[in-house]
Design a protein around this motif. Structure first.
Motif, PDB file in Angstrom:
ATOM      1  N   MET B  10       0.866  -1.180  -0.052  1.00 51.62           N
ATOM      2  CA  MET B  10       0.038   0.030  -0.067  1.00 51.62           C
ATOM      3  C   MET B  10       0.895   1.248  -0.214  1.00 51.62           C
ATOM      4  O   MET B  10       2.013   1.424   0.483  1.00 51.62           O
ATOM      5  N   ARG B  71      -9.189  -5.701   1.564  1.00 46.86           N
ATOM      6  CA  ARG B  71      -9.487  -4.956   0.556  1.00 46.86           C
ATOM      7  C   ARG B  71     -10.911  -4.676   0.051  1.00 46.86           C
ATOM      8  O   ARG B  71     -11.244  -3.525   0.155  1.00 46.86           O
ATOM      9  N   MET B 123      -4.894   1.753  -4.503  1.00 41.40           N
ATOM     10  CA  MET B 123      -5.172   0.292  -4.221  1.00 41.40           C
ATOM     11  C   MET B 123      -5.602  -0.343  -5.274  1.00 41.40           C
ATOM     12  O   MET B 123      -5.131  -1.587  -5.628  1.00 41.40           O
ATOM     13  N   VAL B 126      -2.320  -1.614  -6.958  1.00 41.99           N
ATOM     14  CA  VAL B 126      -1.558  -2.714  -6.332  1.00 41.99           C
ATOM     15  C   VAL B 126      -1.780  -3.931  -7.312  1.00 41.99           C
ATOM     16  O   VAL B 126      -2.725  -4.335  -7.624  1.00 41.99           O
TER      17      VAL B 126
END
Lengths: 126, 126, 126, 126
Positions: B10, B71, B123, B126
């Motif tokens: 993150m 998540r 996010m 990622v």
């Protein structure tokens, strides 16, 4: 349709169910988080339960403020609460055999998901 | 990809920004809610600010629990926080002329939306 | 006497009563704060109710963490909760004639004071 | 002396310091609670930190509601916050060698105690 009418047309039973289910879920999650804290390898479960407790607390508080009833924020928070309860239920379900507290937490999360989903359905029918 | 790797990958700057923006927004919303509660006809604004304060508080608490980084729940709560801040900002913007507290609240809500949106973007990369 | 023994010797009925009374008081205070907000001259009542809701929430959360049971902090928080409930009850009592919500809030505050006082008494007998 | 005058005579610097110290202490306690929850045998420390975080959150919220400024409840909550921070500081101090998070938490608790004590002193001089 004004914001005020959203409130007046809302399914009061669905709202009361969300309040009750969030209150029960918050309490179950708090106790589960406390029980899991300090057990080796259970830090993730404790954190998810603490997150779920906070989210249910906030969801309940929003339901207890009729003047703040606004569709977009309410729908988004109901969806977030459902997502969080699902994650917490799935995690705690894996610990049901060893912990009665986790079993109670999983059950409370499941009931909270249902109550929030019913509220979403009721709002979409307005 | 494991849950742990979500955390390690993150964007720490994005997370710190969400924490700071939520903390500032919570404080601004609390003060605005208190100020509006005493003004005739401002009950809706007070309730929206109180809801926004509670949601920012919960969002911040979730960010402060690295072990609970998951998540689905995180994305859903970020989206809910953005939705709530938008509603609160829009409401408080209409009272900026008469209230410095409302002006500060609208600004804090806007900054919080940006920080949460940046975190969502980080996010997704990622 | 170790901290653990405080917990094991505690009156579990008294603890459960505090949890239930705080939960009910928080909900009544939230609704009363929302109802009062925006009514001319009722800002103080709204703020006291909001303070009382937050304090009951925290009191309840502490009771739901058996591992955090520690005498000094628990006694101090019970005393603070009693003081807050008394102030909120006295304020809301003056609005009982015009508001059913205020009447319910005053009753819930009174019951919460009693539950917290009983808990204090039980702790002193350990 | 009316309640309004309590507010107007209050030491605004002392109030701002309590808000800042409570905000910092809440964040440090949240992170410490999360960190400890994953360590075997640290459940008590995690629970005390979680209690302290909730109490600092409530203390801060009360300071952010000027209309709810009332002497009895404010003094009682300041005293409870000091008691809780002392317990949390003492506990986390014993883990400073092994945990930077605990060291930060102990420091934040100590600063919060000082800010609350200064506020109490300022209130007694009004």
């Amino acid at each position: 349709m004004s914001d005020t009418s959203i409130m007046s047309q809302m399914d009061m039973t669905a709202m009361a169910n969300v309040i009750d289910a969030c209150s029960a879920c918050m309490q179950a999650c708090m106790m589960c988080a406390d029980s899991m804290a300090g057990m080796e390898g259970m830090g993730k479960c404790a954190a998810l339960c603490a997150n779920c407790a906070d989210m249910c607390d906030t969801m309940m508080r929003m339901m207890l403020r009729p003047m703040g009833m606004e569709r977009d924020s309410m729908v988004a928070m109901l969806e977030a609460c459902i997502a969080m309860c699902r994650v917490c239920r799935d995690e705690c379900s894996t610990h049901m055999q060893m912990s009665e507290t986790a079993a109670m937490c999983a059950t409370a999360c499941d009931a909270c998901m249902t109550a929030c989903q019913d509220m979403l359905t009721a709002m979409r029918n307005v």
